[in-house]
Design a protein around this motif. Sequence first.
Motif, PDB file in Angstrom:
ATOM      1  N   SER A  93       0.763  -1.219  -0.050  1.00  0.00           N
ATOM      2  CA  SER A  93      -0.081   0.067   0.092  1.00  0.00           C
ATOM      3  C   SER A  93       0.900   1.354   0.047  1.00  0.00           C
ATOM      4  N   ASP A  94       0.165   2.482  -0.259  1.00  0.00           N
ATOM      5  CA  ASP A  94       0.849   3.586  -0.267  1.00  0.00           C
ATOM      6  C   ASP A  94       0.967   4.210   1.286  1.00  0.00           C
ATOM      7  N   ARG A  95       0.092   3.973   1.993  1.00  0.00           N
ATOM      8  CA  ARG A  95      -0.123   4.358   3.340  1.00  0.00           C
ATOM      9  C   ARG A  95      -0.161   3.314   4.382  1.00  0.00           C
ATOM     10  N   GLY A  96       0.467   3.481   5.687  1.00  0.00           N
ATOM     11  CA  GLY A  96       0.278   2.716   6.650  1.00  0.00           C
ATOM     12  C   GLY A  96      -0.874   2.638   7.582  1.00  0.00           C
ATOM     13  N   LEU A  97      -0.939   2.392   8.961  1.00  0.00           N
ATOM     14  CA  LEU A  97      -1.889   2.307   9.707  1.00  0.00           C
ATOM     15  C   LEU A  97      -2.818   1.133   9.253  1.00  0.00           C
TER      16      LEU A  97
ATOM     17  N   LYS B 223       5.019   1.629   0.412  1.00  0.00           N
ATOM     18  CA  LYS B 223       5.804   0.837   1.389  1.00  0.00           C
ATOM     19  C   LYS B 223       6.887  -0.297   0.959  1.00  0.00           C
ATOM     20  N   ALA B 224       6.481  -0.787  -0.011  1.00  0.00           N
ATOM     21  CA  ALA B 224       7.572  -1.843  -0.679  1.00  0.00           C
ATOM     22  C   ALA B 224       8.735  -0.733  -1.491  1.00  0.00           C
TER      23      ALA B 224
ATOM     24  N   SER C  35       3.866  -5.811   6.213  1.00  0.00           N
ATOM     25  CA  SER C  35       5.013  -6.337   6.665  1.00  0.00           C
ATOM     26  C   SER C  35       4.908  -7.963   6.480  1.00  0.00           C
ATOM     27  N   GLN C  36       3.689  -8.406   6.241  1.00  0.00           N
ATOM     28  CA  GLN C  36       3.372  -9.721   6.024  1.00  0.00           C
ATOM     29  C   GLN C  36       3.518 -10.069   4.668  1.00  0.00           C
TER      30      GLN C  36
ATOM     31  N   ALA D  70      -9.958  -3.296   4.647  1.00  0.00           N
ATOM     32  CA  ALA D  70     -10.308  -4.284   5.946  1.00  0.00           C
ATOM     33  C   ALA D  70      -9.160  -4.130   6.960  1.00  0.00           C
ATOM     34  N   ALA D  71      -7.928  -4.412   6.494  1.00  0.00           N
ATOM     35  CA  ALA D  71      -6.781  -4.337   7.471  1.00  0.00           C
ATOM     36  C   ALA D  71      -6.910  -2.985   8.211  1.00  0.00           C
ATOM     37  N   THR D  72      -6.985  -2.023   7.654  1.00  0.00           N
ATOM     38  CA  THR D  72      -7.205  -0.535   8.398  1.00  0.00           C
ATOM     39  C   THR D  72      -8.394  -0.592   9.018  1.00  0.00           C
TER      40      THR D  72
END
Length: 294
Positions: A84-88, A122-123, A94-95, A247-249
């Motif tokens: 993704s471009d953003r975290g949170l 992120k990559a 990481s996975q 979904a992860a966010t």
Amino acid sequence: MGAQLRVYRQKIRSAQTTKKITRAMELIAASRIQKAKARVEASTPYAKAITRAVSAVANHSNQDHPLVTEAENIVRAAVVIFTSDRGLAGAFNSQVLREAEELAERLRGEGKEVVYYLIGRKAVGYFSFRNRPAVRTWIGETENPSFELAKEVSDAVLEAYATDAASGGVQEIHLVHNRLISMVSQLPQVVRLLPLELVEGDSDESSLDPLYAFEPDPETVLDALLPAYIESRIFNAMLESAAAKHAATQKAMKSATDNADALIRDYTRLANNARQAEITQQISEIVGGADALS
């Protein structure tokens, strides 16, 4: 006591502000996830159908096409990583990066050189921080991917696949991306895109394999089908990664909101204890002063 009470109240206000932010981000992710899931559900049948079509041409034509025939000596493999471009988003990035590293180690153990194509900031940041080069990078459209971006990625990997190994080409293409299993589970998935390995879709053992006639000839059919196959599979991987990210966010922000609630409760209890202690101390001082005057 008064200073301690002020500290607790400041912490309560900070936790309340954080809770508002995380709650808003949770609601935004929840509103986007349904649209992202609908896009995945709309693209998956086409991706599976075109995979079956390419497999049928390869299996029934006996055509020695370079895009469906595995090379005898594989020198170099391409790994396309979707982040993704953003975290949170918890362990979303990481996975998938960890899965890509494990795949790269396995390929190097087989004597293959690994080259990377990166999608998402992120990559790109992960590889830049470690001073590891990538052939191509793409950023900016990970949360709402477009087919134009998928076509650009497809053209880049197909060009590398069509290039001779001595000139820096690749003989394998692997995709590593997160797949949306459920709203609370997103798992990394590794797919070997080329050479074509298997047919996806529901298998019915009771049905007979159909007979195929190719017009004008199998090679022309493969030349027409394979670019569409690569584009559809990469686009479907982008859509699955985007849906898994939302979904992860949502999951991460819900957890953060719950943690903020717990902090507010804890600091409120501590503030009440500090205020009660301050009141008790003031009453004790008043009573002590009255006793001294009497």
